[in-house]
Enzyme design. Structure first.
Site, PDB file in Angstrom:
ATOM      1  N   SER A  17       0.838  -1.204   0.000  1.00 50.39           N
ATOM      2  CA  SER A  17       0.000   0.000   0.000  1.00 50.39           C
ATOM      3  C   SER A  17       0.873   1.255   0.000  1.00 50.39           C
ATOM      4  O   SER A  17       1.982   1.234   0.540  1.00 50.39           O
ATOM      5  CB  SER A  17      -0.876  -0.045   1.250  1.00 50.39           C
ATOM      6  OG  SER A  17      -1.976   0.790   1.114  1.00 50.39           O
ATOM      7  N   PRO A  18       0.383   2.347  -0.583  1.00 49.87           N
ATOM      8  CA  PRO A  18       1.187   3.581  -0.587  1.00 49.87           C
ATOM      9  C   PRO A  18       1.505   4.025   0.839  1.00 49.87           C
ATOM     10  O   PRO A  18       0.604   4.057   1.679  1.00 49.87           O
ATOM     11  CB  PRO A  18       0.262   4.604  -1.248  1.00 49.87           C
ATOM     12  CG  PRO A  18      -0.806   3.832  -1.923  1.00 49.87           C
ATOM     13  CD  PRO A  18      -0.921   2.521  -1.220  1.00 49.87           C
TER      14      PRO A  18
ATOM     15  N   ARG B 197      -7.769   6.048  -5.694  1.00 51.39           N
ATOM     16  CA  ARG B 197      -7.997   5.720  -4.275  1.00 51.39           C
ATOM     17  C   ARG B 197      -9.018   6.697  -3.706  1.00 51.39           C
ATOM     18  O   ARG B 197      -8.902   7.907  -3.891  1.00 51.39           O
ATOM     19  CB  ARG B 197      -6.690   5.806  -3.493  1.00 51.39           C
ATOM     20  CG  ARG B 197      -6.888   5.459  -2.027  1.00 51.39           C
ATOM     21  CD  ARG B 197      -5.589   5.301  -1.269  1.00 51.39           C
ATOM     22  NE  ARG B 197      -5.397   3.899  -0.927  1.00 51.39           N
ATOM     23  CZ  ARG B 197      -4.692   3.467   0.113  1.00 51.39           C
ATOM     24  NH1 ARG B 197      -4.055   4.302   0.897  1.00 51.39           N
ATOM     25  NH2 ARG B 197      -4.576   2.180   0.362  1.00 51.39           N
TER      26      ARG B 197
ATOM     27  N   ARG C  61       1.004  -1.302   6.894  1.00 52.56           N
ATOM     28  CA  ARG C  61       1.877  -1.519   8.060  1.00 52.56           C
ATOM     29  C   ARG C  61       2.539  -2.895   8.075  1.00 52.56           C
ATOM     30  O   ARG C  61       3.721  -2.985   8.444  1.00 52.56           O
ATOM     31  CB  ARG C  61       1.095  -1.244   9.346  1.00 52.56           C
ATOM     32  CG  ARG C  61       0.781   0.238   9.515  1.00 52.56           C
ATOM     33  CD  ARG C  61      -0.281   0.489  10.551  1.00 52.56           C
ATOM     34  NE  ARG C  61      -1.536  -0.140  10.189  1.00 52.56           N
ATOM     35  CZ  ARG C  61      -2.578  -0.274  11.007  1.00 52.56           C
ATOM     36  NH1 ARG C  61      -2.478   0.172  12.240  1.00 52.56           N
ATOM     37  NH2 ARG C  61      -3.689  -0.848  10.603  1.00 52.56           N
TER      38      ARG C  61
ATOM     39  N   TYR D 119      -6.943  14.958   1.196  1.00 52.21           N
ATOM     40  CA  TYR D 119      -6.058  15.767   0.363  1.00 52.21           C
ATOM     41  C   TYR D 119      -6.895  16.450  -0.730  1.00 52.21           C
ATOM     42  O   TYR D 119      -8.127  16.315  -0.749  1.00 52.21           O
ATOM     43  CB  TYR D 119      -4.917  14.898  -0.191  1.00 52.21           C
ATOM     44  CG  TYR D 119      -4.084  14.331   0.940  1.00 52.21           C
ATOM     45  CD1 TYR D 119      -3.411  15.185   1.812  1.00 52.21           C
ATOM     46  CD2 TYR D 119      -4.015  12.964   1.189  1.00 52.21           C
ATOM     47  CE1 TYR D 119      -2.684  14.697   2.896  1.00 52.21           C
ATOM     48  CE2 TYR D 119      -3.291  12.461   2.269  1.00 52.21           C
ATOM     49  CZ  TYR D 119      -2.634  13.337   3.120  1.00 52.21           C
ATOM     50  OH  TYR D 119      -1.922  12.860   4.194  1.00 52.21           O
TER      51      TYR D 119
ATOM     52  N   GLN E 249       1.637   6.547  -7.159  1.00 56.45           N
ATOM     53  CA  GLN E 249       0.471   7.270  -6.636  1.00 56.45           C
ATOM     54  C   GLN E 249       0.745   8.773  -6.710  1.00 56.45           C
ATOM     55  O   GLN E 249       1.706   9.271  -6.117  1.00 56.45           O
ATOM     56  CB  GLN E 249       0.183   6.890  -5.178  1.00 56.45           C
ATOM     57  CG  GLN E 249      -1.134   7.502  -4.693  1.00 56.45           C
ATOM     58  CD  GLN E 249      -1.390   7.321  -3.202  1.00 56.45           C
ATOM     59  OE1 GLN E 249      -0.571   7.717  -2.374  1.00 56.45           O
ATOM     60  NE2 GLN E 249      -2.525   6.730  -2.855  1.00 56.45           N
TER      61      GLN E 249
HETATM   62  C1  LIG Z   1       3.512   5.363   7.398  1.00 61.06           C
HETATM   63  C2  LIG Z   1       2.291   5.405   6.536  1.00 61.06           C
HETATM   64  C3  LIG Z   1       2.254   6.264   5.452  1.00 61.06           C
HETATM   65  C4  LIG Z   1       1.132   6.296   4.623  1.00 61.06           C
HETATM   66  N1  LIG Z   1       1.140   7.070   3.504  1.00 61.06           N
HETATM   67  C5  LIG Z   1       0.147   6.960   2.600  1.00 61.06           C
HETATM   68  C6  LIG Z   1       0.226   7.586   1.335  1.00 61.06           C
HETATM   69  O1  LIG Z   1       1.221   8.207   0.992  1.00 61.06           O
HETATM   70  N2  LIG Z   1      -0.824   7.462   0.486  1.00 61.06           N
HETATM   71  C7  LIG Z   1      -1.936   6.749   0.811  1.00 61.06           C
HETATM   72  O2  LIG Z   1      -2.869   6.653   0.026  1.00 61.06           O
HETATM   73  N3  LIG Z   1      -2.018   6.124   2.009  1.00 61.06           N
HETATM   74  C8  LIG Z   1      -1.012   6.202   2.882  1.00 61.06           C
HETATM   75  N4  LIG Z   1      -1.079   5.499   4.060  1.00 61.06           N
HETATM   76  C9  LIG Z   1      -2.255   4.669   4.334  1.00 61.06           C
HETATM   77  C10 LIG Z   1      -1.981   3.214   3.926  1.00 61.06           C
HETATM   78  O3  LIG Z   1      -1.762   3.102   2.541  1.00 61.06           O
HETATM   79  C11 LIG Z   1      -3.146   2.317   4.335  1.00 61.06           C
HETATM   80  O4  LIG Z   1      -4.307   2.735   3.656  1.00 61.06           O
HETATM   81  C12 LIG Z   1      -3.394   2.314   5.831  1.00 61.06           C
HETATM   82  O5  LIG Z   1      -2.191   2.295   6.550  1.00 61.06           O
HETATM   83  C13 LIG Z   1      -4.239   1.096   6.249  1.00 61.06           C
HETATM   84  O6  LIG Z   1      -3.592  -0.095   5.905  1.00 61.06           O
HETATM   85  P1  LIG Z   1      -2.848  -1.054   6.992  1.00 61.06           P
HETATM   86  O7  LIG Z   1      -3.873  -1.379   8.023  1.00 61.06           O
HETATM   87  O8  LIG Z   1      -2.414  -2.239   6.197  1.00 61.06           O
HETATM   88  O9  LIG Z   1      -1.712  -0.279   7.578  1.00 61.06           O
HETATM   89  C14 LIG Z   1       0.033   5.489   4.913  1.00 61.06           C
HETATM   90  C15 LIG Z   1       0.079   4.645   6.015  1.00 61.06           C
HETATM   91  C16 LIG Z   1       1.188   4.558   6.808  1.00 61.06           C
HETATM   92  C17 LIG Z   1       1.214   3.596   7.968  1.00 61.06           C
END
Ligand SMILES: Cc1cc2nc3c(=O)[nH]c(=O)nc-3n(C[C@H](O)[C@H](O)[C@H](O)COP(=O)(O)O)c2cc1C
Ligand SMILES: Cc1cc2nc3c(=O)[nH]c(=O)nc-3n(C[C@H](O)[C@H](O)[C@H](O)COP(=O)(O)OP(=O)(O)OC[C@H]3O[C@@H](n4cnc5c(N)ncnc54)[C@H](O)[C@@H]3O)c2cc1C
Length: 763
Positions: free
Chosen positions: A413-414, A620, A715, A572, A491
């Protein structure tokens, strides 16, 4: 103690037994309006686990209950002319009347007074008792008369159901029958509870129910109609009701009950009076019996009645909420059944079996390996369009979008790294993305990469607005393509009102200590008290931002990215246009959802024009602002997805939230997946699910049930870049490619994983 149990259902009777077992001197009366051999309903289901609890509490009644059980192991699903049978589910059923009679006999033998044919009105009439247990069911009078104290929250669910019985035998399987009729779909949940009697619950949407005219039918007419509808499965047997005491046709809506508190002075709620769980997870009686055991125990182990009530509520509430959450998933599945009626019988069956999210993929394998493997074969065939020779876990099947072929369904994921210098990705980024690409995921997404300096979230954010950015990203994409078989997606985003803030691990979403730049947004609505008020964008600003997206997309294309994603989530800029919380414009870009989508769609079309037609574009979105009807709701998200699908977007990456400080998200495992499920199955567009998906089992169940096409893990990939390769080893799948220099590590991992004591091999 002098105890009055108001209500002689499973809760009241069992509590009386449990108390007497612990202290024979208690003086207990159970007050019940019915006669001993009257009852509503037919059979109930109990699990082995509940029976073990009953056995510990009172072996004598547990024995009698066990002797009266009818066991069955299979689940049979009749759907669209197909019959699917899966095994290993292990249920047991007992007639409600039989259960109550066993409990009545046992209570009587322990010296409990059973006072039948007595209607009670209020707890006040039982003042002389030390303890009053309100066990008077879902429509509890005691709870209603003290509603200001217990504060019940009653959610009347959408479907109509009627609890019937039949002499037809469903001997060896819990049976679901789905029938398509000229008035809509209607279904039955049928199970044996005595050798010659089965429960037959009929359920349908309110609209179907009205079209049938059930609202004006007598009970006899209802029975005759249901017999006609389910004739194929009734084998000529009649349906019967034993709710003749109810006026009208005896159809009900399930009422989900929760209460703020469960006790008041010496009165305590128990069983359905305190909380109900939808019959489709078959746990109402379990909850009632287990709560009775728990309270009896605490009344004898805690120093005071108040302490016992406190502990009872604290411990039972957690269990009840857990079950109610599973029951809600299951209830909603049936309420939204139209969403799933296009599914192939294999996937429909899988979706049905996993609807409460309590049963996972590996759970199903443990129950019925043969059936699960046949389902995996079906999935494999859909994914490869070839007749498979053997199955593999769904997460390792390929996925195609336009000309892009992903080797598997796992997406990194981003995730913003905040390590760029003036927008340029550094060696940190090369190593970070390279590791994740080597780690086995089919698609590695970059962090939100900003289309202009002002479009950055923080000074550490990566960009794609200068030649050196393009070169740095190209180096990363080239490495991924040269050294791995992963694909890499870019992204693109603009921070809008959430720009000019500190790095992720500093004060989140807070403005910089110095050198802030002016932020822009659809409207002058700031993110939080301490945030900048964004400047409302003019048409000229919109042209400028659109051109910046186009420039960035052209750079991403030249840098060799395989997929482009527009970040229209998380508050955003483009997300701020979509949400009514942040878009208060009065021009063509504000107001209706269609208007609010206009600018994001403009960006999409402009970007699509410079992005190769062979390569896919993802968008997204935040499918829920988590503020109720004031913000984006999951229903709006379906409309958003339709607009994106019609514009030509290939896949929706379904995230949620981060759009308002007022949001109240409901977290949990895979908590955003229902939004993806809804979008995918209501609009037909491909989706990525994201949010607290962290086990291979989660990924496989989501894919196999058709809740998403790809799963994004964020994560978990920070903690383990090699998450996918580790998952393959854990599941015993050997088809994933490892980097050649690491082959010896692979072999050792596989050897360790195949040892009999390795946790993965137990599944
Ligand atoms: C450190 C960090 C940075 C993130 N940066 C972005 C981002 O740049 N763009 C985005 O769409 N989501 C971002 N997210 C959200 C994640 O892509 C994801 O949607 C969110 O963490 C839930 O997924 P998870 O439960 O697997 O962590 C970020 C999440 C984390 C933890
Ligand atoms: C269609 C359907 C199917 C179900 N299937 C299952 C299943 O498969 N497995 C399962 O575990 N559970 C099932 N349940 C749920 C289960 O029936 C209840 O959760 C369970 O009976 C709760 O027990 P209780 O003692 O709290 O309440 P109840 O069983 O409702 O008992 C309350 C008692 O209080 C009496 N009463 C109420 N008010 C008064 C009054 N004013 N004066 C005198 N007496 C009064 C009533 O007559 C009743 O006997 C199902 C429920 C429904 C509706």
């Amino acid at each position: 103690m002098r105890i009055a149990c108001l209500g002689g259902g499973p809760a009241g009777l069992y509590f009386a037994i449990a108390m007497k077992r612990r202290q024979p001197n208690h003086e207990i009366v159970v007050v019940e309006r019915n006669r001993p051999y009257d009852t509503f309903g037919w059979g109930v289901v109990l699990s082995d686990e509940t029976l073990a609890n009953l056995n510990l509490s009172d072996p004598e009644s547990a024995d009698a209950i066990r002797r009266a059980f009818v066991y069955w192991d299979d689940i049979l699903v009749f759907y669209r002319g197909s019959v699917t049978r899966s095994s290993g589910h292990g249920f047991c059923g007992i007639g409600r009347k039989r259960l109550l009679n066993i409990l009545q006999d046992r209570a009587r033998s322990l010296g409990v007074t059973l006072q039948f044919e007595t209607e009670f009105e209020s707890a006040a009439d039982y003042r002389a008792y030390d303890l009053v247990v309100a066990a008077d069911g879902a429509n509890s009078k005691i709870r209603s008369t003290l509603a200001h104290v217990f504060k019940p929250d009653i959610d009347v669910r959408a479907c109509k159901y009627i609890w019937l019985g039949t002499r037809q035998r469903f001997q060896d399987a819990f049976t679901f029958i789905f029938e398509e009729t000229e008035h809509g779909w209607i279904w039955a949940h049928a199970y044996q509870f005595e050798p010659d009697t089965a429960t037959f619950i009929v359920e349908c949407s309110e609209a179907t129910w009205r079209r049938f005219g059930f609202d004006t039918m007598s009970q006899e007419e209802t029975l005759a109609s249901c017999e006609r509808i389910f004739a194929r499965n009734l084998g000529g047997h009649r349906l019967a009701t034993n709710a003749r005491h109810l006026s009208g046709s005896a159809w009900l809506n399930f009422r989900r009950v929760q209460c703020k508190t469960w006790s008041h002075e010496n009165i305590v709620l128990m069983g359905d009076a305190a909380a109900t769980a939808h019959f489709s997870v078959g746990s109402g009686t379990k909850l009632a019996l287990e709560s009775a055991i728990a309270l009896a125990e605490y009344l004898h182990t805690e120093p005071t009645m108040a302490a016992a009530f406190g502990r009872y509520e604290e411990e039972r509430r957690t269990e009840v909420l857990r079950l109610q959450s599973a029951a809600r998933n299951s209830t909603e599945w049936f309420e939204h059944i139209e969403r799933y009626l296009h599914l192939d019988p294999v996937q429909f069956n899988y979706s049905l079996l996993t609807r409460s999210q309590r049963i996972s993929h590996e759970n199903l394998r443990a129950r019925d390996k043969t059936w699960l493997e046949s389902a995996e074969m079906w999935f494999e065939e859909q994914a490869t369009k070839e007749r498979p020779r053997q199955s593999r876990p769904p997460m390792f099947t390929p996925f195609h979008l336009r000309d892009l072929r992903l080797k598997n369904r796992v997406v990194v994921s981003p995730m913003a790294q905040y390590r760029a210098v003036d927008g340029t990705p550094t060696d940190w980024h090369l190593v970070h993305y390279a590791e994740r690409a080597k780690g086995g995921a089919g698609l590695v997404m970059t962090e939100m990469t900003c289309v202009s300096p002002e479009g950055r979230i923080s000074p550490g954010c990566a960009g794609l607005y200068a030649p050196e950015h393009e070169a740095a990203w190209k180096r990363i994409a080239d490495f991924v393509h040269a050294e791995t078989d992963a694909k890499i997606g870019m992204q693109l985003g603009h921070s809008g009102p959430k720009g000019s803030t500190q790095l992720g691990w500093e004060a989140a979403d807070a403005p910089l200590a110095q050198d802030n730049w002016q932020v822009i947004g659809p409207s002058p609505v700031r993110w939080s008290e301490g945030s900048q008020v964004p400047r409302e964008m003019t048409r000229a600003d919109m042209d400028m931002v659109r051109d910046e997206f186009v420039r960035a997309a052209s750079m991403a294309a030249r840098a060799g990215f395989d997929l482009l994603e527009l970040h229209c989530a998380h508050g955003y800029l483009l997300s701020a246009f979509i949400s009514p919380l942040t878009n208060q414009r009065c021009d063509a870009y504000g107001g209706s959802l269609e208007n609010r989508m206009r600018f994001p769609l403009e960006i999409y079309h402009a970007v699509r024009a410079v992005w190769a037609p062979t390569r896919p574009i993802s968008v997204r979105i935040s499918a829920n602002d988590w503020v109720g009807a004031e913000g984006i709701t999951p229903e709006d998200a379906v409309e958003i997805a339709c607009l994106l699908r019609d514009a030509g977007v290939d896949i929706i990456n379904v995230s949620a939230g981060q759009t308002s400080t007022r949001a109240r998200p409901v977290y949990g495992r895979m908590f955003q997946t229902p939004f993806s499920d809804r979008i995918r199955n209501e609009t037909g567009i491909a989706t990525m699910a994201v949010g607290n998906i962290y086990e291979p089992d989660h990924v496989n169940s989501i894919l196999m049930a058709g809740r998403a096409d790809l799963c994004c893990l964020a994560r978990p990939h920070l903690a383990d870049p090699y998450w996918t390769l580790h998952a393959a080893a854990q599941l015993g799948y050997r088809g994933e490619t490892w980097p050649k220099p690491y082959l010896q590590g692979r072999d050792q991992l596989h050897r360790l994983a195949s040892r009999s004591d390795a946790p993965a091999m137990k599944v």
